[in-house]
Design an enzyme around this catalytic site. Structure first.
Site, PDB file in Angstrom:
ATOM      1  N   THR A  75     -23.663  38.838 -84.695  1.00  0.00           N
ATOM      2  CA  THR A  75     -23.887  39.862 -85.989  1.00  0.00           C
ATOM      3  C   THR A  75     -25.078  39.154 -86.703  1.00  0.00           C
ATOM      4  O   THR A  75     -25.715  38.213 -86.341  1.00  0.00           O
ATOM      5  CB  THR A  75     -22.594  39.562 -86.845  1.00  0.00           C
ATOM      6  OG1 THR A  75     -22.393  38.462 -87.393  1.00  0.00           O
ATOM      7  CG2 THR A  75     -21.488  40.041 -86.117  1.00  0.00           C
ATOM      8  N   HIS A  77     -24.612  37.468 -89.460  1.00  0.00           N
ATOM      9  CA  HIS A  77     -24.068  36.226 -90.394  1.00  0.00           C
ATOM     10  C   HIS A  77     -25.165  35.259 -90.342  1.00  0.00           C
ATOM     11  O   HIS A  77     -25.092  34.834 -91.531  1.00  0.00           O
ATOM     12  CB  HIS A  77     -22.841  35.788 -89.440  1.00  0.00           C
ATOM     13  CG  HIS A  77     -22.197  34.824 -90.318  1.00  0.00           C
ATOM     14  ND1 HIS A  77     -21.206  35.067 -91.543  1.00  0.00           N
ATOM     15  CD2 HIS A  77     -21.872  33.536 -90.043  1.00  0.00           C
ATOM     16  CE1 HIS A  77     -20.847  33.866 -91.986  1.00  0.00           C
ATOM     17  NE2 HIS A  77     -21.439  32.995 -91.087  1.00  0.00           N
ATOM     18  N   ARG A 111     -29.683  27.987 -79.320  1.00  0.00           N
ATOM     19  CA  ARG A 111     -29.115  26.412 -79.489  1.00  0.00           C
ATOM     20  C   ARG A 111     -30.412  25.702 -78.992  1.00  0.00           C
ATOM     21  O   ARG A 111     -30.583  24.685 -79.589  1.00  0.00           O
ATOM     22  CB  ARG A 111     -28.042  26.379 -78.468  1.00  0.00           C
ATOM     23  CG  ARG A 111     -27.604  24.993 -78.490  1.00  0.00           C
ATOM     24  CD  ARG A 111     -26.131  24.755 -77.954  1.00  0.00           C
ATOM     25  NE  ARG A 111     -25.004  25.324 -78.959  1.00  0.00           N
ATOM     26  CZ  ARG A 111     -24.706  24.329 -79.907  1.00  0.00           C
ATOM     27  NH1 ARG A 111     -25.151  23.224 -80.285  1.00  0.00           N
ATOM     28  NH2 ARG A 111     -23.810  24.840 -80.918  1.00  0.00           N
TER      29      ARG A 111
END
Length: 139
Positions: A75, A77, A111
């Protein structure tokens, strides 16, 4: 020249990355004749403003750095977290007349990209030290 005393706020989320950032920040602070004298670990980047405020209230702290890695999820977020936290962190620097430097990587990164950007910690230390010294020159 006075040694700059830095407070660091470090996110525990993605701690494998932020721990490396903290160690790099400590090393770079020593190189710049500064010292990270206080560290507050918080759950995540969104939680940083309160800890930043606490450090800014301490007379023994000259500047604050924030260290975090916000990795993209499914999302938006990550975008919201970085936007809101960075805005409030900038406001705190103005409210307390002390430098606060962002060492937060993201949003919108993987990451692997976060691991490649651990040097944001060095940039944050550099910005905090430069701002502190330049503001003191004008006094």
């Amino acid at each position: 020249m006075k040694k700059v005393r830095i407070g660091a706020v470090v996110a525990e989320f993605n701690y494998d990355i932020t721990h490396m950032m903290l160690e790099l920040a400590k090393e770079h602070a020593r190189f710049l004749d500064a010292e990270i004298t206080r560290v507050i670990a918080v759950p995540g980047v969104f939680d940083m403003p309160l800890a930043v405020k606490k450090l800014l209230l301490e007379d023994e702290i000259d500047a604050v750095i924030t260290l975090g890695a916000v990795i993209e999820g499914a999302t938006d977020h990550d975008q919201i977290v970085v936007q809101h936290a960075s805005r409030k962190i900038a406001d705190l620097a103005l409210d307390y007349d002390k430098p606060v430097a962002l060492g937060i990587s993201g949003p919108g990164m993987t990451r692997l990209e976060a691991h490649q950007r651990v040097d944001y910690a060095k940039r944050a230390v550099e910005a905090a030290v430069k701002m502190y010294r330049r503001l003191k020159e004008d006094i």
